[in-house]
Design an enzyme around this catalytic site. Structure first.
Site, mmCIF file in Angstrom:
data_model
loop_
_atom_site.group_PDB
_atom_site.id
_atom_site.type_symbol
_atom_site.label_atom_id
_atom_site.label_comp_id
_atom_site.label_asym_id
_atom_site.label_seq_id
_atom_site.Cartn_x
_atom_site.Cartn_y
_atom_site.Cartn_z
ATOM 1 N N LYS A 98 0.802 -1.221 0.000
ATOM 2 C CA LYS A 98 0.000 0.000 0.000
ATOM 3 C C LYS A 98 0.838 1.275 0.000
ATOM 4 C CE LYS A 98 -4.412 -1.660 1.445
ATOM 5 N NZ LYS A 98 -4.221 -2.980 2.078
ATOM 6 N N GLU A 120 -9.254 6.539 4.247
ATOM 7 C CA GLU A 120 -10.124 5.570 4.916
ATOM 8 C C GLU A 120 -9.328 4.286 4.991
ATOM 9 O OE1 GLU A 120 -9.655 3.703 1.612
ATOM 10 O OE2 GLU A 120 -10.239 5.799 1.435
ATOM 11 N N SER A 390 1.421 -9.838 -0.974
ATOM 12 C CA SER A 390 1.103 -8.416 -0.830
ATOM 13 C C SER A 390 1.522 -7.821 0.509
ATOM 14 C CB SER A 390 -0.396 -8.202 -1.053
ATOM 15 O OG SER A 390 -1.153 -9.029 -0.185
#
Ligand SMILES: *Cc1c(COP(=O)(O)O)cnc(C)c1O
Length: 407
Positions: A98, A120, A390
Site C-alpha cells: 500500500k 479511509e 502483498s
C-alpha cells in the site's frame, strides 16, 4: 522513470474513466470539480520528470524498492508441480504494497498545495501507509476507520497515532471499510479546497482506479524483469489476492499484453460462497451483480433491492462488497480469471508458507497462497507460477492466535 509508473494500453480507461461498461464517476456534483482538478494535476505530474525522479528516489531510499523476488524452493518441492516465485511486497516499508500508492498520492497532494490528506482504512494498512507518507512529507493526516476494524487492528491504530495521524472512528452501518469510505467522501465534499483524498485501492471515481493502478504498477514491472532474469521465461500464471484490487492490478498490468500469461485473482471465500459470509464479488451471481458503490460501476454484493450486503472475510483487507472496475473489465474480456479461497483454506496456506518458507504472510496474501497450493500441483514442473505476497502477517497474529489457540 519508466520503472515506477507504467502507462500502457491506450484508451483504458477512456477519457471519462470507463473500462468498457465499468468505472466512471458516480459522485455528487460538488465533487466533480475536485476530480477534474485531480485528473489535471495527475496528468501534469506525469509529464514532469521531477515528479518521477522524486517518487523514484523515495521508492528506492525509503520504501526499499525494488522488493526481492524469492524462489519458494521447499513449497515447490512440497507441491511437486510449477516452480513458485514470490514477489515480496511484504518487505516494503510498513509491510505491504500500500505504501507504493500512498507515497505517490501524497507527493501529488503536496504538489497540488493541499496540506491536509484524508484516508479511509479497513485492515489499517492503508491508514498506516497514508500516515507514513504524510509524516514523511509533513502533511496533516486524518484517517476514517470503522470501529469494528479498529478493534480488530489495534496495533495499526496505534501506529497511525504514533506517526501523528488522527484516527476517526466510524460508527455507522457495519462499522467497517465501506462505512469509513462513506465518511471520507462526506469529509471531502465539505473540505475539498484544502483537502486531498488519499484513496487506498483501485476503486472510487475516475481517476482513482487508474492512478492507484499506475502507482502500484511498479510491482509487476519489477517482477517481470526479475522473473525473466531468474528463469529466462515469463510466468505461466500470475496470482494475487483481490480486495479492492490494487496489488493484483499492480501485478497484472505489466503482463496484460503478454497473452501467454494467465492472470488469476483470488477473492475472499469466507465460510463458502453459498453462505452469506464471504466477499467473493465475482463468484455467486445470486448475491452479486453490476451496480454502483463509492463512485464507480463494478460488481457489488447486494440483495434483491440493491441494498449493499454485509461481507465477511478472515482478513479485513479483503472484506469489501465491491471490486475495482478494471478487474470487472479484465474478467469480462476473459483476460483475467477470478476464484476464491475460504477462510479455512487461507488458514492452512498461512501455516504452510510459514512452515515451508519461513515467511509469515498477511491473511490477505494467504488467499493467493491457497490458490497456489491448489494450482501448482496441476502444472508441469518446468512451468512458472508467480504470486504476489502483498504483505506480511505480523498484523494478523492476534486473529490467528484466536483461531489456532496460543502458539
Ligand atoms: C489492503 C491489503 C490487500 C487488499 O487490497 P488490494 O487493494 O486488493 O490490494 C491485500 N493485501 C494486503 C497485505 C493488504 O494490506
Amino acid at each position: 522513470m519508466e520503472r515506477y509508473i507504467r502507462k500502457t494500453t491506450p484508451n483504458v480507461p477512456n477519457a471519462r474513466g470507463y473500462y468498457g461498461e465499468f468505472g466512471g464517476r458516480f459522485v455528487p456534483e460538488t465533487i466533480m470539480p475536485a476530480l477534474d482538478e485531480l485528473t489535471a494535476a495527475y496528468d501534469e505530474a506525469l509529464q514532469d520528470p521531477a515528479f518521477h525522479a522524486e517518487l523514484a528516489h523515495l521508492q528506492a531510499t525509503y520504501v526499499g524498492r525494488p522488493t526481492p523476488l524469492t524462489y519458494a524452493k521447499r513449497l515447490t518441492e512440497l507441491l511437486g508441480g510449477a516452480r513458485i516465485y514470490l514477489k515480496r511486497e511484504d518487505l516494503a516499508h510498513t509491510g505491504a504494497h500500500k505504501i507504493n500508492n500512498a507515497l505517490g498520492q501524497a507527493l501529488l497532494a503536496k504538489r497540488m498545495g493541499k496540506r491536509r490528506v484524508i484516508a479511509e482504512t479497513g485492515a489499517g494498512q492503508h491508514g498506516v501507509a497514508s500516515a507514513t507518507a504524510a509524516a514523511l512529507l509533513g502533511l496533516d493526516c486524518h484517517v476514517y476507520m470503522g470501529s469494528v476494524d479498529m478493534a480488530r487492528q489495534k496495533p495499526n491504530v496505534f501506529r497511525m497515532r504514533l506517526m501523528g495521524a488522527e484516527v476517526l472512528p466510524v460508527e455507522s452501518g457495519s462499522k467497517t471499510l465501506k462505512d469509513a469510505i462513506n465518511e471520507a467522501m462526506r469529509d471531502w465534499v465539505t473540505n475539498v479546497r484544502t483537502t486531498f483524498y488519499l484513496l487506498g485501492s483501485a476503486l472510487g471515481p475516475h481517476p482513482y482506479p487508474m492512478m492507484v493502478r499506475d502507482f502500484q504498477s511498479v510491482i509487476g514491472m519489477e517482477a517481470r524483469q526479475q522473473i525473466l532474469a531468474a528463469t529466462g521465461q515469463l510466468p505461466d500464471v500470475c496470482v494475487a489476492c483481490v480486495g479492492g484490487g490494487s496489488n493484483a492490478i499492480g501485478l497484472f498490468h505489466a503482463f496484460r499484453d503478454d497473452e501467454s500469461v494467465e492472470l488469476v485473482g483470488v477473492e475472499a471465500g469466507g465460510y463458502g460462497i453459498n453462505t452469506d459470509k464471504h466477499a467473493a464479488r465475482f463468484a455467486n451471481p445470486d448475491v452479486s451483480r453490476v451496480g454502483i458503490l463509492h463512485g464507480t460501476r463494478s460488481f457489488v454484493m447486494q440483495d434483491e433491492d440493491g441494498q449493499v450486503r454485509e461481507t465477511h472475510s478472515i482478513s479485513a483487507g479483503l472484506d469489501y462488497p465491491s471490486v475495482g472496475p478494471e478487474h470487472a473489465y479484465l474478467r469480462s474480456l476473459e483476460r483475467a480469471h477470478y476464484t476464491f479461497a475460504t477462510d479455512e483454506e487461507t488458514m492452512r496456506a498461512f501455516q504452510t508458507l510459514s512452515q515451508y518458507e519461513g515467511i509469515i504472510p498477511a491473511l490477505e496474501s494467504a488467499h493467493a497462497i491457497a490458490e497456489v497450493i491448489k494450482r501448482a500441483p496441476t502444472m508441469p514442473k518446468d512451468s512458472v507460477l508467480l504470486v504476489n505476497l502483498s504483505g506480511r502477517g505480523d498484523k494478523d497474529l492476534d486473529t490467528v492466535i484466536g483461531l489456532l489457540g496460543s502458539a
